[in-house]
Design an enzyme around this catalytic site. Structure first.
Site, PDB file in Angstrom:
ATOM      1  N   CYS A 183       0.822  -1.214   0.000  1.00 25.62           N
ATOM      2  CA  CYS A 183       0.000   0.000   0.000  1.00 25.62           C
ATOM      3  C   CYS A 183       0.856   1.265   0.000  1.00 25.62           C
ATOM      4  O   CYS A 183       2.003   1.262   0.432  1.00 25.62           O
ATOM      5  CB  CYS A 183      -0.921   0.001   1.218  1.00 25.62           C
ATOM      6  N   ASP A 211      -5.286  -2.772  11.780  1.00 25.41           N
ATOM      7  CA  ASP A 211      -4.214  -1.786  11.770  1.00 25.41           C
ATOM      8  C   ASP A 211      -4.074  -1.188  13.165  1.00 25.41           C
ATOM      9  O   ASP A 211      -5.002  -1.241  13.977  1.00 25.41           O
ATOM     10  CB  ASP A 211      -4.518  -0.675  10.757  1.00 25.41           C
TER      11      ASP A 211
END
Length: 230
Positions: free
Chosen positions: A13, A141
């Site tokens: 990402c 996360d």
């Protein structure tokens, strides 16, 4: 029942350059994340996201990351990147996420921001996964200022072992620690994928081909070690 498939899918990402996209694909990434969040140092606008996504070959999936984005911004970015998955990383409700998935005909991920520290309040991931049950996966996360990308890892062992969702482990992953994270979370959900950003960078948005290769190699070695009879 958790999947017995030991081929872990890898999302990388925060891309800003074509050369890094090419290097990620060559290393073996299954998905490429593009950040549509202006405060992020990895931010790209919808036009740039479309340019970068055009580099992707067949069967490598683009993922558009949004944080409390306006409707126009989501629509514009989705139009620039046909077929992209959506990743909601802000305060979007289950209804809002589901509405966008249905409206655009896209699959979507929901980020769960797990508190850091041994003394942090417990995060009810089972309840969260139930609330966002229409998500294709729950991305795990660390809860940091700025909605992710902070290179921090939460305490993996504190997560429940019976989550009824496909999970994507993120937050502070590197070639050195990804195998440990996979070992602790592999059977806690329906399946496990991994997502890396800062752990393959020399600077925010600037990826390192060698680190990308090392990350993929570490994931594949962990897959091999987890295979019965290996």
């Amino acid at each position: 029942m958790p999947s017995t498939n030991m081929t872990t899918r890898i999302k990388m990402c925060g891309f800003t350059r074509e050369s890094d996209i090419d290097a990620a694909v060559a290393a073996g990434a299954n998905a490429i994340g593009l950040v549509l969040y202006p405060p992020s140092k990895r931010h790209v606008d919808p036009d740039r996201a479309g340019q970068l996504a055009q580099r992707l070959p067949a069967f490598v999936t683009p993922v558009l990351l949004f944080v409390n984005a306006k409707a126009h911004d989501i629509e514009t970015a989705a139009a620039q990147v046909p077929g992209a998955w959506l990743q909601f990383h802000g305060d979007e409700s289950p209804a809002e996420c589901a509405q966008w998935g249905q409206r655009l005909g896209r699959r979507w991920l929901r980020a769960a921001r797990i508190p850091l520290g041994q003394d942090a309040p417990a995060f009810d991931l089972v309840k969260y996964a139930h609330q966002y049950s229409q998500a294709s996966a729950i991305l795990l996360d660390a809860h940091v200022e700025g909605y992710g990308g902070g290179g921090k890892a939460f305490h993996w062992s504190r997560l429940p072992t019976n989550v009824n969702a496909h999970l994507v482990l993120s937050g502070g992953l590197t070639p050195a620690n990804v195998a440990d994270g996979m070992a602790q979370l592999r059977h806690r959900g329906l399946s496990l994928a991994v997502d890396v950003s800062s752990g393959i960078e020399t600077a925010p948005g600037i990826k390192d081909p060698l680190l990308m290769q090392a990350f993929v190699a570490a994931v594949r070695a962990a897959d091999h070690d987890a295979t019965p009879g290996a």
